[in-house]
Scaffold this motif. Structure first.
Motif, PDB file in Angstrom:
ATOM      1  N   ILE A 258       0.683  -1.175   0.000  1.00  0.00           N
ATOM      2  CA  ILE A 258       0.058  -0.095   0.069  1.00  0.00           C
ATOM      3  C   ILE A 258       0.820   1.194  -0.013  1.00  0.00           C
ATOM      4  N   PHE A 259       1.736   1.578   0.913  1.00  0.00           N
ATOM      5  CA  PHE A 259       2.825   2.408   0.911  1.00  0.00           C
ATOM      6  C   PHE A 259       3.495   2.567  -0.287  1.00  0.00           C
ATOM      7  N   TYR A 260       4.061   1.563  -0.799  1.00  0.00           N
ATOM      8  CA  TYR A 260       4.500   1.417  -2.045  1.00  0.00           C
ATOM      9  C   TYR A 260       4.069   2.063  -3.179  1.00  0.00           C
ATOM     10  N   TYR A 261       2.687   1.546  -3.478  1.00  0.00           N
ATOM     11  CA  TYR A 261       1.706   2.228  -4.527  1.00  0.00           C
ATOM     12  C   TYR A 261       1.612   3.737  -4.289  1.00  0.00           C
ATOM     13  N   GLN A 262       1.226   4.034  -3.110  1.00  0.00           N
ATOM     14  CA  GLN A 262       0.902   5.413  -2.711  1.00  0.00           C
ATOM     15  C   GLN A 262       2.128   6.263  -3.101  1.00  0.00           C
ATOM     16  N   ILE A 263       3.233   5.991  -2.649  1.00  0.00           N
ATOM     17  CA  ILE A 263       4.224   6.772  -2.886  1.00  0.00           C
ATOM     18  C   ILE A 263       4.842   6.870  -4.391  1.00  0.00           C
ATOM     19  N   THR A 268      -3.898  11.449  -6.372  1.00  0.00           N
ATOM     20  CA  THR A 268      -4.239  12.601  -7.414  1.00  0.00           C
ATOM     21  C   THR A 268      -5.481  13.455  -6.427  1.00  0.00           C
ATOM     22  N   GLY A 269      -5.461  14.761  -6.521  1.00  0.00           N
ATOM     23  CA  GLY A 269      -6.371  15.485  -5.850  1.00  0.00           C
ATOM     24  C   GLY A 269      -5.825  16.019  -4.509  1.00  0.00           C
ATOM     25  N   THR A 270      -5.071  15.322  -3.898  1.00  0.00           N
ATOM     26  CA  THR A 270      -4.473  15.802  -2.758  1.00  0.00           C
ATOM     27  C   THR A 270      -2.744  16.201  -2.997  1.00  0.00           C
ATOM     28  N   ALA A 271      -2.441  16.882  -2.027  1.00  0.00           N
ATOM     29  CA  ALA A 271      -1.031  17.327  -2.293  1.00  0.00           C
ATOM     30  C   ALA A 271       0.059  16.480  -2.388  1.00  0.00           C
ATOM     31  N   MET A 272      -0.404  15.071  -1.997  1.00  0.00           N
ATOM     32  CA  MET A 272       0.489  14.106  -2.009  1.00  0.00           C
ATOM     33  C   MET A 272       1.136  13.870  -3.529  1.00  0.00           C
ATOM     34  N   PRO A 273       2.424  14.169  -3.813  1.00  0.00           N
ATOM     35  CA  PRO A 273       3.040  13.941  -5.067  1.00  0.00           C
ATOM     36  C   PRO A 273       3.267  12.665  -5.407  1.00  0.00           C
ATOM     37  N   TYR A 274       3.534  12.322  -6.603  1.00  0.00           N
ATOM     38  CA  TYR A 274       4.176  10.830  -7.130  1.00  0.00           C
ATOM     39  C   TYR A 274       5.654  11.051  -7.098  1.00  0.00           C
ATOM     40  N   PHE A 275       6.350   9.795  -6.562  1.00  0.00           N
ATOM     41  CA  PHE A 275       7.689   9.749  -6.791  1.00  0.00           C
ATOM     42  C   PHE A 275       8.281   8.974  -7.605  1.00  0.00           C
ATOM     43  N   LYS A 276       7.606   8.527  -8.614  1.00  0.00           N
ATOM     44  CA  LYS A 276       8.412   7.546  -9.247  1.00  0.00           C
ATOM     45  C   LYS A 276       9.555   8.073 -10.302  1.00  0.00           C
ATOM     46  N   HIS A 278      11.428  10.354  -9.052  1.00  0.00           N
ATOM     47  CA  HIS A 278      12.643  10.751  -8.292  1.00  0.00           C
ATOM     48  C   HIS A 278      13.334   9.410  -7.480  1.00  0.00           C
ATOM     49  N   LEU A 279      12.550   8.777  -7.316  1.00  0.00           N
ATOM     50  CA  LEU A 279      12.933   7.500  -6.708  1.00  0.00           C
ATOM     51  C   LEU A 279      12.952   6.131  -7.174  1.00  0.00           C
ATOM     52  N   GLU A 280      14.056   5.487  -7.017  1.00  0.00           N
ATOM     53  CA  GLU A 280      14.236   4.041  -7.634  1.00  0.00           C
ATOM     54  C   GLU A 280      13.463   3.170  -6.589  1.00  0.00           C
ATOM     55  N   SER A 281      13.062   1.967  -7.203  1.00  0.00           N
ATOM     56  CA  SER A 281      11.976   1.158  -6.533  1.00  0.00           C
ATOM     57  C   SER A 281      12.540   0.606  -5.167  1.00  0.00           C
ATOM     58  N   GLU A 282      13.911   0.408  -5.194  1.00  0.00           N
ATOM     59  CA  GLU A 282      14.436  -0.148  -3.551  1.00  0.00           C
ATOM     60  C   GLU A 282      14.309   1.045  -2.652  1.00  0.00           C
ATOM     61  N   LYS A 283      14.235   2.188  -2.947  1.00  0.00           N
ATOM     62  CA  LYS A 283      14.209   3.571  -2.267  1.00  0.00           C
ATOM     63  C   LYS A 283      13.014   3.562  -1.720  1.00  0.00           C
ATOM     64  N   ILE A 284      11.886   3.393  -2.655  1.00  0.00           N
ATOM     65  CA  ILE A 284      10.668   3.190  -2.120  1.00  0.00           C
ATOM     66  C   ILE A 284      10.136   2.206  -1.251  1.00  0.00           C
ATOM     67  N   TRP A 285      10.807   1.046  -1.360  1.00  0.00           N
ATOM     68  CA  TRP A 285      10.599  -0.142  -0.534  1.00  0.00           C
ATOM     69  C   TRP A 285      11.169   0.343   0.743  1.00  0.00           C
ATOM     70  N   ASP A 286      12.366   0.937   0.989  1.00  0.00           N
ATOM     71  CA  ASP A 286      13.059   1.354   2.220  1.00  0.00           C
ATOM     72  C   ASP A 286      12.215   2.336   2.902  1.00  0.00           C
ATOM     73  N   LEU A 287      11.711   3.250   2.104  1.00  0.00           N
ATOM     74  CA  LEU A 287      11.026   3.979   2.877  1.00  0.00           C
ATOM     75  C   LEU A 287       9.660   3.564   3.192  1.00  0.00           C
ATOM     76  N   ALA A 288       9.030   2.730   2.502  1.00  0.00           N
ATOM     77  CA  ALA A 288       7.597   1.963   3.153  1.00  0.00           C
ATOM     78  C   ALA A 288       8.025   1.456   4.482  1.00  0.00           C
ATOM     79  N   ASN A 289       9.406   0.642   4.691  1.00  0.00           N
ATOM     80  CA  ASN A 289       9.705   0.113   5.904  1.00  0.00           C
ATOM     81  C   ASN A 289       9.999   0.980   7.006  1.00  0.00           C
TER      82      ASN A 289
END
Ligand code: HEC
Ligand code: HEC
Length: 328
Positions: A258-263, A268-276, A278-289
């Protein structure tokens, strides 16, 4: 030929006129007066915003014309001179310290832009863009209106989409915590909702996650993850408070996907930007953890069923009690 003062002056003038012709003459001759298919007239407020764009020297860092090999969204449709009919002066710029803005309209909702212009660090913690908080609120709004119009009719479509989703996001937020989390997670496809984090939450991974969090997320979601960062007063719905998620995570058992997908995709519609971008896959998983361990107090790292195998697993064992089995 002898270098007399007259020769020097005439020579200098010739060089000057030749460069002026190349830099000013040729571009203004090639600017078309035929509107492109995405062109539309700017409103008076957007025009006021354009004045501010020129006066404040935004073009020293931003272009309105991109190369096809660049990453910014402007590259999805290379700007044409017909996009800028009637815009005086049309400063397309060549400096690319900041992202290209030719298709910026609708990339973010209004509240994100207002927070960002007031102080770019609110939304982008390590941004070097100057703050424009010396402008009046009316001027910040005009600047936002102008930026949201970049991309013409294509930007209007994106903006309409932002507004439509914002209505839903605000309604969900106003409905209370349960309704909001339910709505947020319902936007995530089923397969991601049931996917544990494939990467182990080792000490090193958590430290990496923390560093990325500080560079990209901290002024919205705050250092302690409660959503009360410096951007919060500007945003509706406000940034999510991760510390309220525990009960939902306990019910769902999975949170990594869930975290991975949202990051990756933003909301859309909220201020939460997409990070695809800026961030490679492994970084997003590390963030999610990092979010899961530091703010929720539980991670599903490395549990079954594994949708994706991490490139490394090592001897790490998940010591976080599975939801529901902990002491009450
Ligand atoms: C000193 C260079 C600099 C100046 C001057 C500058 N910017 Fe920026 N801008 C940046 C950088 C770097 C970023 C990327 C980081 C961020 O989001 O703040 C950025 C980001 C942006 C974004 C967000 C792009 C996106 O979708 O992520 C917008 C919109 C923007 N600038 C508009 C403006 C406007 C309008 C002005 C003039 C009032 C301006 N900028 C002046 C450097 C600059
Ligand atoms: C400009 C502000 C802003 C920034 C920057 C930002 N977020 Fe968000 N974030 C939000 C908002 C707003 C929401 C949606 C809140 C809502 O709808 O209740 C959100 C929601 C989320 C969610 C959804 C959680 C869920 O359970 O559905 C996650 C995950 C998240 N953010 C992680 C991050 C991470 C990680 C970063 C940095 C890489 C980040 N955010 C940067 C504003 C921001």
């Amino acid at each position: 030929m002898k270098m007399t003062p007259a020769v020097l002056i005439i020579g200098a003038l010739m060089v000057f006129w030749a460069s002026a012709f190349i830099i000013v003459g040729i571009p203004s001759m090639t600017m078309k007066e035929t509107p492109s298919e995405i062109w539309r007239q700017l409103t008076p407020e957007e025009e006021a915003g354009h004045r501010l764009y020129v006066i404040n020297g935004c073009s020293y860092c931003h272009s309105l014309y991109i190369r096809v090999s660049d990453w910014d969204i402007g590259a999805e449709r290379i700007a044409e001179s017909g996009d800028y009919v009637g815009v005086e002066p049309a400063i397309l710029g060549t400096e690319r310290t900041g992202p290209d803005l030719s298709q910026e309209g609708g990339e973010h909702p209004e509240d994100w832009n207002i927070a960002h212009f007031t102080n770019p660090r609110h939304t982008s913690p390590i941004s070097l863009m100057p703050s424009w908080d010396f402008l009046e609120e009316r001027e910040i709004r005009a600047l936002t209106a102008y930026v949201q119009a970049l991309g013409g009719k294509a930007a209007d479509v994106r903006q309409a989409r932002q507004r439509q989703w914002k209505t839903q996001a605000v309604a969900a937020y106003s409905g209370g915590l349960d309704r909001n989390v339910e709505w947020l997670h319902a936007q995530v496809p089923e397969v991601w909702r049931r996917m544990p984090n494939p990467y182990p939450a080792t000490e090193a991974a958590l430290q990496r996650g923390k560093r990325i969090y500080q560079q990209f997320c901290i002024n919205c979601h705050s250092p302690i993850g409660d959503g009360k960062g410096s951007a919060e007063p500007y945003l509706s719905p406000p940034p999510l408070n991760f510390t309220t998620l525990r009960r939902h995570v306990v019910e769902n058992r999975y949170i990594g996907g869930i975290f991975y997908y949202q990051i990756m995709n933003g909301i859309t519609g909220t201020a939460m930007p997409y990070f695809k971008k800026h961030l490679e896959s492994e970084k997003i998983w590390d963030l999610a953890n990092y979010l899961a361990v530091s703010f929720v107090g539980y991670t599903d790292a490395n549990i079954e069923p594994r949708g994706i195998d991490a490139s490394y697993e090592g001897a790490w064992r998940n010591s976080y009690p599975p939801p529901g089995t902990e002491a009450k």
